[in-house]
Design an enzyme around this catalytic site. Sequence first.
Site, PDB file in Angstrom:
ATOM      1  N   HIS A  13       0.648  -1.031   0.072  1.00  0.00           N
ATOM      2  CA  HIS A  13      -0.163   0.070  -0.042  1.00  0.00           C
ATOM      3  C   HIS A  13       0.413   1.262   0.008  1.00  0.00           C
ATOM      4  O   HIS A  13       0.586   2.412  -0.035  1.00  0.00           O
ATOM      5  CB  HIS A  13      -0.956  -0.206   1.770  1.00  0.00           C
ATOM      6  CG  HIS A  13      -2.099   0.738   0.740  1.00  0.00           C
ATOM      7  ND1 HIS A  13      -2.640   1.439   0.028  1.00  0.00           N
ATOM      8  CD2 HIS A  13      -3.466   0.032   1.165  1.00  0.00           C
ATOM      9  CE1 HIS A  13      -3.636   1.830  -0.131  1.00  0.00           C
ATOM     10  NE2 HIS A  13      -4.516   1.024   0.162  1.00  0.00           N
ATOM     11  N   ASP A  61      -2.394   1.977  -4.746  1.00  0.00           N
ATOM     12  CA  ASP A  61      -3.647   2.468  -3.471  1.00  0.00           C
ATOM     13  C   ASP A  61      -4.841   1.449  -4.692  1.00  0.00           C
ATOM     14  O   ASP A  61      -4.221   0.762  -5.769  1.00  0.00           O
ATOM     15  CB  ASP A  61      -4.018   3.445  -3.771  1.00  0.00           C
ATOM     16  CG  ASP A  61      -2.904   4.475  -3.720  1.00  0.00           C
ATOM     17  OD1 ASP A  61      -2.692   4.521  -2.483  1.00  0.00           O
ATOM     18  OD2 ASP A  61      -3.080   5.628  -4.255  1.00  0.00           O
TER      19      ASP A  61
END
Lengths: 326, 427
Positions: free
Chosen positions: B398, B402
């Site tokens: 992450h 995204d």
Amino acid sequence: MTEHTYLEALNLAMHEEFARDPGVVVFGEDVGGDKGGVFGATKGLAAAFGDQRVFNSPLGESGIAGLAIGLGLMGHHAIAEFQFADYILPAVNQIMSEAARMRYRTAGDWTAPIVFRTPYGGGVHGGFYHSQTTDKVFAGQPGLRIVTPSTVYDAKGLLKAAIRSEDPVLFYEHKRLYRSLKADIPDEDYVVPLDKAQVLQQGDDITVMAYGTMLQHALNAAKALQAEDISTEVVDLRTLYPLDQETILAAAKKTGKVLLISEDTKEASIINNVAAIIAEQALFDLDAPVQQLAGPLAPGMSYALEDEFLVSAEQVQAAMRELAQF
Amino acid sequence: MKTIELKMPQLGESVTEGVLTSWLVKAGDEIAQYDPVAEVENDKVVTEIPASEGGTVKELLVQENETVPVDAPIMTLTVAGEATEAAAKPAPQAPEKVTEETPATVTQSNEPEKPKPEPAAGQPRFSPAVLSLAQAHDIDLNHLTGTGKHQRITRKDVQRAIEQKAAAPTTEASKPAPTKPAKPAAPKPAAKSADDSQAVPASNIRKTIARNMLQSVHEIPQAWTMIEVDVTNLAALRNQNKAAFKADAGFSLSYFPFFVKAVAQSLKRHQRLNSSWQDNQIIHHDDINLGIAVATDDALYVPVIKHADRLSIAGIAHEINRLATSVREGKLTAADMSGGTFTVNNTGSFGSVASMGIINYPQAAILQVETIRREVAVTKDNQIGIRQKVNLCLTLDHRLLDGLAAGHFLNDLKQILENYQVDTEIY
């Protein structure tokens, strides 16, 4: 407590030991009579204790050392003064082969209870023959002990302990400190151990070990560097051979950053031996290479180049700062 | 005659040591150049070390099962030729210090010897005090900022870290394990404890897996997503080619190459997925090298299909077969294991319908291909039909990805998979 110079403290030590033990004698070039030595270390002794115990010798260092050994065998405690540490070299054979080996060769039946006193070091514009540090010639001779006081307190206490020793002690006195160092010391009788280095100042950033005038440079620099938040552990080696490994290692491990200073040339010096002890036994506590600040690889020391030869206060301070920043 | 040393070779990127598992020669043996002399296990691979020259084995310098750092001598070999000065000296001599060679000028020699400058870039060097303190207190030096010269980490820096650790024990407990592998203990017989459980020493490979998994989970904030894909056409395409392929290649055509091909194609369009996060930089990889997870009874290997985007479905099938066979036969090479940029995991092969993979550090994501199942579904023309469906599960880093970027990648992947037709060329 009374304020004395380093030289007065030595003189005091001899007066007290002469009074305490009638077997103590002192001799050497110009030590007797009213003169009391070229620096005045034995001043007043002849008047107080007589020419039989305080007397001049011929200009022959081998003879001075040999006489001291013989007096020892006859039950005296001889203090043999070599006028300068540079002059000691003709006596090397007597000191190493005879005095240092006496107890061993006779399986403990005989000893050589002698103090070989001698002024060493530069900083007094004595030129070659009056400025050298010859201690390393004798370091590593089993049976011999080399000590040097670097404070007024030790000048008295260490000399008294050396005079009371039953084995030979080479007693180096820094001639630059003779009159430049002054301090209050106890009037009463005390001795300083012959086998212990001394931590003069606690610190936790760097550890500096030295003796003689280099120790004074280190103490002054440590004070100045406090303003830069550098905290210095200062060790007076004091016992040059055998070295006090316990104190050396504890101080080295405390900060992991060690600077050793000698005014002698670095090669085969006393501080080399200190560095070896640290390398062998404190590796995993070291945070920087052990640093050695010493004189250049040149005979010490020319009258004209004395300031260039001697490690300066500025160099000591710079080396300490650099090590702290490492 | 002269004597030369054979050294532990560099067996892969970031490999610093290996376990010499067995000697294939003994002192006195005559060997030819390139003859294998020893087997070395390291970072999931068992490799044979070849002799750099032919000659007579003089001495074996390490014991079997000893851990040996890269470049350390492992054996000496007597070979033909004049003894040169270099050969006579086993290790290169450190250069003489210049200060001792130079005739002493007074000012120069009064300088203290400078502490050696730290290398400006590259591997940091630690003092013995720093290393031993860090080891004793389990401090990860990679996480410290040095206050010494050239940002060197000083003993005081470590002492501060130890104090902080003592002050905040709970947060520190979640810090990554030391990245340096512990020395593998010599295999010991399983020790029976009082409660009838048995302690079995973990193998080198198991320890490597453990270390890699820990590093991934500790360092990468991993997010997870899953999509469902209709692979009815893909299944038909495979059925169409199955028999001919088996006759031609000698092994079965599985579903997996179709997925691997589609992943390579989608990665080509979404380079962010084919990247890694390194020191606050995103490294985009031009090559698409797909790691495929291959399990054995006691270990998991991730050999790499190099340039998967340049291979056809059949080509990928062959490469998968070659790598899987190598794993089973223990013949995987360091080259087969290195260079992966993304990993595809065939979890469906053992019936899983959804799983969360752990990213193969330091890649950006890992894709799990789950079991293909038949289900009743509403078809595109609003009829009810039997469709073949598969779940694709993506774990992503992450920090550099995204949900949106991952979503675009998965959507393209879904399109590619659903657009397979019964007549799509597999060669």
